[in-house]
Design a protein around this motif. Structure first.
Motif, PDB file in Angstrom:
ATOM      1  N   PHE A   1       0.930  -1.157   0.001  1.00  0.00           N
ATOM      2  CA  PHE A   1       0.050  -0.017   0.102  1.00  0.00           C
ATOM      3  C   PHE A   1       0.937   1.127   0.080  1.00  0.00           C
ATOM      4  O   PHE A   1       1.934   1.124   0.756  1.00  0.00           O
ATOM      5  N   PHE A   2       0.632   2.235  -1.065  1.00  0.00           N
ATOM      6  CA  PHE A   2       1.137   3.639  -0.762  1.00  0.00           C
ATOM      7  C   PHE A   2       0.227   4.481   0.012  1.00  0.00           C
ATOM      8  O   PHE A   2      -0.909   4.566  -0.383  1.00  0.00           O
ATOM      9  N   ILE A   3       0.631   5.188   0.880  1.00  0.00           N
ATOM     10  CA  ILE A   3       0.085   6.140   1.710  1.00  0.00           C
ATOM     11  C   ILE A   3       0.767   7.426   1.438  1.00  0.00           C
ATOM     12  O   ILE A   3       1.660   7.639   1.848  1.00  0.00           O
ATOM     13  N   ASP A   4      -0.236   8.513   0.804  1.00  0.00           N
ATOM     14  CA  ASP A   4       0.365   9.996   0.707  1.00  0.00           C
ATOM     15  C   ASP A   4       0.713  10.713   1.962  1.00  0.00           C
ATOM     16  O   ASP A   4       1.708  11.501   1.888  1.00  0.00           O
ATOM     17  N   ASN A   5      -0.320  10.620   2.824  1.00  0.00           N
ATOM     18  CA  ASN A   5      -0.295  11.485   3.997  1.00  0.00           C
ATOM     19  C   ASN A   5       0.667  10.724   5.557  1.00  0.00           C
ATOM     20  O   ASN A   5       0.844   9.596   5.334  1.00  0.00           O
ATOM     21  N   ASP A   6       0.794  11.608   6.375  1.00  0.00           N
ATOM     22  CA  ASP A   6       1.275  10.737   7.647  1.00  0.00           C
ATOM     23  C   ASP A   6       0.255   9.623   8.103  1.00  0.00           C
ATOM     24  O   ASP A   6      -0.893   9.711   7.924  1.00  0.00           O
ATOM     25  N   PHE A   7       0.825   8.661   8.585  1.00  0.00           N
ATOM     26  CA  PHE A   7      -0.326   7.535   8.978  1.00  0.00           C
ATOM     27  C   PHE A   7       0.447   6.760  10.143  1.00  0.00           C
ATOM     28  O   PHE A   7       1.453   7.130  10.778  1.00  0.00           O
ATOM     29  N   TRP A   8      -0.079   5.668  10.602  1.00  0.00           N
ATOM     30  CA  TRP A   8      -0.150   4.831  11.634  1.00  0.00           C
ATOM     31  C   TRP A   8       0.165   3.420  10.971  1.00  0.00           C
ATOM     32  O   TRP A   8      -0.810   2.736  10.912  1.00  0.00           O
ATOM     33  N   PRO A   9       1.219   2.751  10.935  1.00  0.00           N
ATOM     34  CA  PRO A   9       1.181   1.223  10.644  1.00  0.00           C
ATOM     35  C   PRO A   9       1.253   0.575  11.543  1.00  0.00           C
ATOM     36  O   PRO A   9       1.938   0.813  12.650  1.00  0.00           O
ATOM     37  N   HIS A  10       0.176  -0.432  11.583  1.00  0.00           N
ATOM     38  CA  HIS A  10      -0.179  -1.284  12.676  1.00  0.00           C
ATOM     39  C   HIS A  10       0.956  -2.236  12.677  1.00  0.00           C
ATOM     40  O   HIS A  10       1.553  -2.442  11.904  1.00  0.00           O
ATOM     41  N   ASN A  11       0.916  -3.040  13.911  1.00  0.00           N
ATOM     42  CA  ASN A  11       2.075  -4.026  14.131  1.00  0.00           C
ATOM     43  C   ASN A  11       1.841  -5.254  13.244  1.00  0.00           C
ATOM     44  O   ASN A  11       2.593  -6.240  13.361  1.00  0.00           O
ATOM     45  N   THR A  12       0.686  -5.454  12.664  1.00  0.00           N
ATOM     46  CA  THR A  12       0.449  -6.351  11.493  1.00  0.00           C
ATOM     47  C   THR A  12       1.411  -6.045  10.380  1.00  0.00           C
ATOM     48  O   THR A  12       1.145  -6.949   9.510  1.00  0.00           O
ATOM     49  N   THR A  13       1.898  -4.883   9.901  1.00  0.00           N
ATOM     50  CA  THR A  13       2.685  -4.618   8.825  1.00  0.00           C
ATOM     51  C   THR A  13       4.155  -4.245   9.118  1.00  0.00           C
ATOM     52  O   THR A  13       4.508  -4.242  10.142  1.00  0.00           O
ATOM     53  N   LEU A  14       4.848  -4.281   7.864  1.00  0.00           N
ATOM     54  CA  LEU A  14       6.246  -3.735   7.891  1.00  0.00           C
ATOM     55  C   LEU A  14       5.911  -2.425   6.999  1.00  0.00           C
ATOM     56  O   LEU A  14       5.309  -2.243   5.959  1.00  0.00           O
ATOM     57  N   TRP A  15       6.742  -1.420   7.386  1.00  0.00           N
ATOM     58  CA  TRP A  15       6.921  -0.064   6.620  1.00  0.00           C
ATOM     59  C   TRP A  15       8.411   0.179   6.349  1.00  0.00           C
ATOM     60  O   TRP A  15       9.286  -0.157   6.913  1.00  0.00           O
ATOM     61  N   VAL A  16       8.495   0.974   5.252  1.00  0.00           N
ATOM     62  CA  VAL A  16       9.594   1.489   4.909  1.00  0.00           C
ATOM     63  C   VAL A  16      10.108   2.761   5.662  1.00  0.00           C
ATOM     64  O   VAL A  16       9.513   3.490   5.761  1.00  0.00           O
ATOM     65  N   THR A  17      11.331   2.215   6.251  1.00  0.00           N
ATOM     66  CA  THR A  17      11.885   3.355   7.233  1.00  0.00           C
ATOM     67  C   THR A  17      12.474   4.767   6.530  1.00  0.00           C
ATOM     68  O   THR A  17      12.571   5.617   7.023  1.00  0.00           O
ATOM     69  N   GLN A  18      12.905   4.351   5.194  1.00  0.00           N
ATOM     70  CA  GLN A  18      13.729   5.319   4.669  1.00  0.00           C
ATOM     71  C   GLN A  18      13.878   4.836   3.238  1.00  0.00           C
ATOM     72  O   GLN A  18      14.066   3.732   2.853  1.00  0.00           O
ATOM     73  N   PHE A  19      13.954   5.602   2.061  1.00  0.00           N
ATOM     74  CA  PHE A  19      13.880   5.545   0.687  1.00  0.00           C
ATOM     75  C   PHE A  19      15.208   5.712   0.317  1.00  0.00           C
ATOM     76  O   PHE A  19      15.400   5.332  -0.975  1.00  0.00           O
ATOM     77  N   ASN A  20      16.242   6.147   1.063  1.00  0.00           N
ATOM     78  CA  ASN A  20      17.501   6.221   0.637  1.00  0.00           C
ATOM     79  C   ASN A  20      17.724   6.999  -0.778  1.00  0.00           C
ATOM     80  O   ASN A  20      18.575   6.461  -1.615  1.00  0.00           O
ATOM     81  N   GLY A  21      17.110   8.145  -0.924  1.00  0.00           N
ATOM     82  CA  GLY A  21      17.142   8.925  -2.190  1.00  0.00           C
ATOM     83  C   GLY A  21      16.513   8.044  -3.251  1.00  0.00           C
ATOM     84  O   GLY A  21      16.359   8.704  -4.297  1.00  0.00           O
ATOM     85  N   ASN A  22      15.557   7.240  -3.245  1.00  0.00           N
ATOM     86  CA  ASN A  22      14.630   6.443  -4.264  1.00  0.00           C
ATOM     87  C   ASN A  22      13.375   7.131  -4.120  1.00  0.00           C
ATOM     88  O   ASN A  22      12.845   7.718  -3.059  1.00  0.00           O
ATOM     89  N   ASP A  23      12.700   6.874  -5.359  1.00  0.00           N
ATOM     90  CA  ASP A  23      11.183   7.572  -5.742  1.00  0.00           C
ATOM     91  C   ASP A  23      10.349   6.696  -4.936  1.00  0.00           C
ATOM     92  O   ASP A  23      10.351   5.709  -5.088  1.00  0.00           O
ATOM     93  N   PRO A  24       9.645   7.495  -3.683  1.00  0.00           N
ATOM     94  CA  PRO A  24       8.775   6.545  -2.988  1.00  0.00           C
ATOM     95  C   PRO A  24       7.734   5.481  -3.830  1.00  0.00           C
ATOM     96  O   PRO A  24       7.449   4.568  -3.592  1.00  0.00           O
ATOM     97  N   LYS A  25       7.045   6.261  -4.800  1.00  0.00           N
ATOM     98  CA  LYS A  25       6.043   5.649  -5.547  1.00  0.00           C
ATOM     99  C   LYS A  25       6.731   4.812  -6.506  1.00  0.00           C
ATOM    100  O   LYS A  25       6.114   3.510  -6.659  1.00  0.00           O
ATOM    101  N   PHE A  26       7.948   4.705  -6.617  1.00  0.00           N
ATOM    102  CA  PHE A  26       8.725   3.916  -7.451  1.00  0.00           C
ATOM    103  C   PHE A  26       8.910   2.565  -6.829  1.00  0.00           C
ATOM    104  O   PHE A  26       8.780   1.200  -6.938  1.00  0.00           O
ATOM    105  N   ILE A  27       9.285   2.872  -5.442  1.00  0.00           N
ATOM    106  CA  ILE A  27       9.480   1.436  -4.406  1.00  0.00           C
ATOM    107  C   ILE A  27       7.996   0.987  -4.371  1.00  0.00           C
ATOM    108  O   ILE A  27       8.083  -0.153  -4.241  1.00  0.00           O
TER     109      ILE A  27
END
Length: 385
Positions: A276-302
């Motif tokens: 899932f791609f989320i545009d705004n600030d959010f709360w990732p539940h503990n049933t998920t994994l979330w990207v901590t940093q994009f390291n210069g990559n385009d978030p939508k591409f990731i």
């Protein structure tokens, strides 16, 4: 493809509401010029004689079992126009089929056929499928129905307009079905187009105009690492502006957020594979994994890259499936040499997603249009003739 606007306009033209008197019958309140009759007076009711193990993969004829799925078989016991429903099993009272031709049926599937001249078989299918579940639920004290007795079908009252009006109703419904079918086929084709584009663009097999240079390879841990989400019991949920992402999607909102957007989230436990791609600030539940940093990559591409990878491949555990983050982090992917190329690729895929979203919206509207139209036509509140 059926032109949906033309269908809707034609349906609206023919569905001009007229004022009729109504009368109370066993089939409910119906127009005074309609009749009502029991199913046993309109058709024969029998059952099939086959067992589920008689099915043959790729068989010559349809084989109706106690499921919405139609199996195949190499023999047939019926060659007629018929309506079928399951006598027991999962979905009892919700499974209906219409057929005109050769077929076979399970021994616990009711076959309703040999219709009298007073009723069109397809009109019967529409009325029966729309009302039978409510009827049998009124005949049981339980929250579900385990089985259907013959008299439940036989003594069901059916509203009977003239044959001319029945044919007009079925034509209108078939027009709506044709629109729905055409949209479903178009959506399926568009999904294949998107899948093909992802395979070409995200693997570097096809380059967009204006880009060159060698792609490089890296582990996911170096590209866009993942971290477990945060506990948020339902008892702590307070409605607010920030989406809460679970393993199967954004299902709630909260007054606080844990991660600044935009973000990319995937399921860690329970539902795996969806991203899932989320545009705004959010709360990732503990049933998920979330990207901590994009390291210069385009978030939508990731987002598209992770969708393309298919995280379900990293599932572990024999009970509730869990995504093994270490395996995911070790997985190697290829990346374009510049962020601009990443952004260009994500734009192409975003445009395809926008087309699919628009088609999905049209499909849902078409389904709702059909549902509302049937409620009006099958009760006589709107007349076509």
């Amino acid at each position: 493809m059926v032109n949906d606007l033309a269908v809707r306009a034609d349906t609206a033209r023919r569905c001009a509401e007229a004022k009729f008197h109504f009368k109370d019958t066993d089939a409910g309140s119906i127009p005074s010029d309609w009749n009502a009759a029991y199913v046993e007076d309109l058709a024969t009711i029998t059952t099939g004689g086959r067992n589920t193990q008689d099915r043959v993969e790729g068989g010559d004829y349809p084989f109706f079992v106690r499921s919405q799925k139609v199996e195949r078989i190499n023999s047939y016991s019926f060659d007629k126009e018929a309506v079928l429903t399951a006598g027991d099993g999962v979905g009892t009272g919700k499974i209906f089929h219409y057929i005109n031709g050769k077929f076979d049926a399970h021994q616990r599937v009711y076959v309703i056929s040999d219709f009298s001249e007073r009723i069109s078989a397809y009109y019967f299918y529409l009325v029966f499928a729309s009302n039978f579940y409510d009827r049998i639920m009124q005949m049981t004290a339980k929250s579900s129905v385990d089985s259907v007795r013959r008299e439940m079908i036989a003594r069901m009252a059916i509203a009977l307009p003239s044959r001319i009006e029945q044919e007009a109703i079925t034509e209108a419904v078939r027009d709506a079905d044709a629109l729905i079918d055409s949209l479903e086929q178009l959506i399926a084709k568009k999904r294949l187009v998107k899948q093909g584009a992802m395979q070409e663009l995200l693997a570097g097999r096809r380059r967009l105009p204006g880009f060159d240079g060698e792609w490089h390879e890296a582990q996911l841990a170096k590209v866009a690492p993942l971290q477990r989400g945060f506990d948020l019991p339902n008892s702590r949920l307070e409605d607010g502006p920030f989406p809460v992402a679970y393993s199967n999607g954004v299902l709630n909102s909260h007054r606080e957020y844990m991660v600044k957007g935009p973000g990319v989230v995937t399921g860690r436990s329970g539902t795996l594979g969806r991203v899932f791609f989320i545009d705004n600030d959010f709360w990732p539940h503990n049933t998920t994994l979330w990207v901590t940093q994009f390291n210069g990559n385009d978030p939508k591409f990731i987002f598209y890259l992770y969708e393309f990878i298919g995280f379900a491949r990293f599932a572990s555990g024999s009970g509730v499936p869990t995504l093994n983050r270490n395996d995911a982090h070790a997985y190697r992917v290829k990346l374009p040499p510049t962020r601009n190329e990443q952004a260009a690729i994500s734009t192409v895929l975003s445009d395809l997603d926008a087309e699919l979203e628009a088609l999905d919206t049209r499909l849902e509207k078409a389904r709702q249009l059909k549902k509302g139209m049937m409620q009006e036509l099958l009760t006589g509140r709107v007349r076509l003739v």
